[in-house]
Design an enzyme around this catalytic site. Structure first.
Site, mmCIF file in Angstrom:
data_model
loop_
_atom_site.group_PDB
_atom_site.id
_atom_site.type_symbol
_atom_site.label_atom_id
_atom_site.label_comp_id
_atom_site.label_asym_id
_atom_site.label_seq_id
_atom_site.Cartn_x
_atom_site.Cartn_y
_atom_site.Cartn_z
ATOM 1 C CB VAL A 1 -14.360 -17.228 0.530
ATOM 2 C CG1 VAL A 1 -14.699 -18.177 -0.610
ATOM 3 C CG2 VAL A 1 -15.231 -15.990 0.496
ATOM 4 C CB ILE B 1 -7.118 -4.298 -4.841
ATOM 5 C CG1 ILE B 1 -5.720 -3.699 -5.108
ATOM 6 C CG2 ILE B 1 -7.816 -4.650 -6.155
ATOM 7 C CD1 ILE B 1 -4.762 -4.597 -5.857
ATOM 8 C CB SER C 1 6.881 1.896 0.494
ATOM 9 O OG SER C 1 7.846 0.880 0.505
ATOM 10 C CG HIS D 1 5.325 3.324 -6.877
ATOM 11 N ND1 HIS D 1 6.604 3.694 -6.537
ATOM 12 C CD2 HIS D 1 5.024 2.245 -6.111
ATOM 13 C CE1 HIS D 1 7.062 2.873 -5.585
ATOM 14 N NE2 HIS D 1 6.118 1.994 -5.303
ATOM 15 C CB CYS E 1 -1.763 4.246 24.609
ATOM 16 S SG CYS E 1 -1.092 3.294 23.249
ATOM 17 C CB CYS F 1 -1.559 7.312 22.246
ATOM 18 S SG CYS F 1 -0.001 7.114 21.372
ATOM 19 N NE ARG G 1 8.464 -6.811 -2.506
ATOM 20 C CZ ARG G 1 9.381 -6.817 -1.541
ATOM 21 N NH1 ARG G 1 9.610 -7.911 -0.832
ATOM 22 N NH2 ARG G 1 10.084 -5.735 -1.271
ATOM 23 C CD GLU H 1 -10.057 -9.315 4.981
ATOM 24 O OE1 GLU H 1 -9.880 -8.973 3.808
ATOM 25 O OE2 GLU H 1 -9.301 -10.122 5.584
#
Ligand SMILES: Cc1cc2nc3c(=O)[nH]c(=O)nc-3n(C[C@H](O)[C@H](O)[C@H](O)COP(=O)(O)OP(=O)(O)OC[C@H]3O[C@@H](n4cnc5c(N)ncnc54)[C@H](O)[C@@H]3O)c2cc1C
Length: 491
Positions: free
Chosen positions: A173, A15, A48, A52, A448, A406, A313, A34
């Site tokens: 942060v 997001i 998943s 959707h 690998c 790999c 979640r 980040e």
């Protein structure tokens, strides 16, 4: 480092990255912070990966609106960013006559949300489309799709970076002070000033909000575990297979999801947990997933399970509530936009969320479009996708393509080097894994890993003790076995 900015996006999950990329279309100074070593390292990397359609969210909710809009925006965006996806469709399977009513309900909700092409098909029709499946009826949604969520986050961030957004990883942060006109943001990398904050910190969005005194949000971490089937199972199912959802808020039930790389995911489970950082996998949930998968597909080859993973979640709905609360996306304090409870369908909704946030900012600042915005970004070219003739030319021009690092995922040395040279993340093993899939195959890095370590040594002079799995403190080697044995003997 320029520490004065107009917009600061906190959190580079899918997001935050989508918002940064949307903002990069405009003449506005934007920074994306980040705390981890790479973008898409939170819940956005392990889910998943389903586009959707909007069957599960009440009409008029933000979830319904943003999911439907985001899904419609996705194909064009994926094309621009070179992110592979597959609109393979989805079947929600009813196994009893009573469950047919649930399918009717889902269809009505979906149609109310503007989802096109929903049909209820018979068990015979399902068998024609999915020969391994049994069921009395199924609700078919033709526009549902699959993609690799981590590739999407990386692509969005790279394109934002190319269009002028400053992306700082390893930057946490830690405190925010409101000023007369904007905010002072303290991080582990120093102090920034910004006019506007977009809080996109996922599982920690409540904590970031509390840094400015808005401590009224509580997130309930809810872990979802998965099992992965080997690529040998590619073709076992042609679409996503879901059960009728259990009557638990915001949970869709254990489903089978083919992935763009040919694996099948079994999961997720749903379990409220105490710690947001507790992303382990458990024997108990693995067993439940196996039972759920066998219920859907009795012939599922369980000996082809190669790995498990989990994601947590960020639920705003307390465990005792029966219906799932909506996303919270609002300006809670002047110039601070909070996004709280961004659970599923957050991935699907991300392009539409980004547009919504930029519209909110536009109302404050009258954004001007950049004349030179470049929407195009190219991924690292997967050698195994090239034809034989193309592969021969690639190797002729660059012998690093001719060395497979790999074996499970057929990743060449060139791809690994390109991943290590990526413009955002540190040179970690995870950065290679999530950009090339090296280490995601059946042997899970057995072959690998030593080769990538060797490359890090040869190309960048890193000692094995300096090589990180993902975070700065995730070293993998502590020294040569022989030396350690000698030291132990001396002691
Ligand atoms: C099991 C499971 C399955 C799912 N399946 C789907 C699906 O199929 N389809 C779908 O649409 N959605 C799905 N979702 C939901 C989707 O994964 C999320 O909605 C989406 O990834 C949320 O993105 P985000 O950017 O908000 O969060 P995150 O990816 O968690 O990003 C937040 C980022 O903020 C960073 N951060 C936190 N605090 C700070 C700080 N103080 N300073 C700096 N950085 C900070 C974190 O490190 C993290 O990288 C699923 C979720 C789960 C758990």
């Amino acid at each position: 480092m320029n520490r004065k900015t107009e917009v600061m996006v906190i959190g580079a999950g899918v997001i935050g990255c989508a918002i940064a990329r949307e903002l990069s279309k405009y003449n506005i100074n934007t920074v994306l912070l980040e705390k981890e070593t790479d973008v898409g390292s939170g819940v956005s990397k392990g889910n998943s990966g389903v586009l959707h359609t909007g069957l599960y969210y009440p009409k008029g909710s933000l979830k319904a609106k943003l999911c439907v809009e985001g899904r419609l925006m996705f194909p064009e965006l994926a094309k621009q960013l070179d992110v592979p996806y597959n609109l393979c469709g989805k079947h929600v399977v009813a196994r009893t006559e009573e469950e047919l009513d649930d399918l009717d309900d889902l269809k009505a909700v979906g149609e109310g949300n503007g989802v096109k092409g929903l049909t209820i098909i018979s068990g015979e029709e399902l068998k024609k489309r999915e020969p391994k499946m049994d069921g009395l009826y199924a609700l078919y949604s033709p526009v549902a799709g699959i993609f690799a969520p981590y590739l999407f986050a990386i692509a969005l961030a790279e394109n934002a970076l190319n269009n002028g957004v400053k992306v700082h990883v390893n930057t946490e942060v830690m405190a925010i002070k409101q000023l007369n006109n904007g905010f002072e943001v303290t991080t582990n990398k120093g102090v920034f000033q910004t006019d506007i904050i977009v809080n996109s910190a996922g599982l920690y969005a409540d904590k970031v909000s509390a840094m400015v005194g808005l401590d009224n949000y509580k997130l309930y971490p809810c872990r979802g575990e998965y099992l992965i089937l080997d690529k040998k199972c590619n073709g076992l199912i042609n679409s996503m297979i879901y059960p009728v959802p259990p009557k638990v808020a915001g949970v869709l039930g254990v489903h089978l999801t083919p992935t763009p790389s040919g694996n099948i995911l079994i999961g997720p489970s749903a379990e409220f947990i105490d710690s947001r950082e507790d992303s382990r996998t458990t024997k108990e949930k693995a067993q439940q997933l196996i039972e759920g998968a066998k219920d859907l597909l009795p012939s599922i080859p369980l000996n082809e399970i190669i790995y498990g993973f989990s994601a947590v979640r960020s639920k705003i709905t307390p465990p005792e509530e029966k219906t799932s609360r909506d996303f919270i996306i609002q300006e809670d304090l002047e110039n601070l936009i909070n996004m709280i409870g961004m659970e599923s369908p957050g991935l699907t909704s991300s392009p539409a969320i980004a547009k919504m946030i930029v519209e909110m900012i536009n109302q404050k600042m009258d954004l001007k479009q950049k004349a030179d915005f470049n929407p195009i970004r190219k991924r690292i070219m997967p050698f195994h996708e090239a034809s034989r003739a193309e592969q021969a030319t690639l190797i002729k021009n660059d012998p690093a393509y001719g060395e497979i690092v790999c074996r499970c995922e057929h990743v060449s040395k060139r791809e690994v080097l390109d991943a290590l040279n990526n413009p955002i993340s540190d040179k970690t093993l995870a950065a290679v894994k999530y950009r090339t899939r090296a280490g995601m195959g059946r042997c899970h890095g057995g072959f690998c890993l030593p080769r990538i370590v060797q490359l890090l040594k040869e190309e960048y002079g890193l000692r094995p003790e300096e090589i990180k799995l993902k975070n700065l403190d995730s070293t993998m080697f502590i020294g040569k076995t022989k030396d350690l044995r000698e030291t132990a003997k001396d002691e």
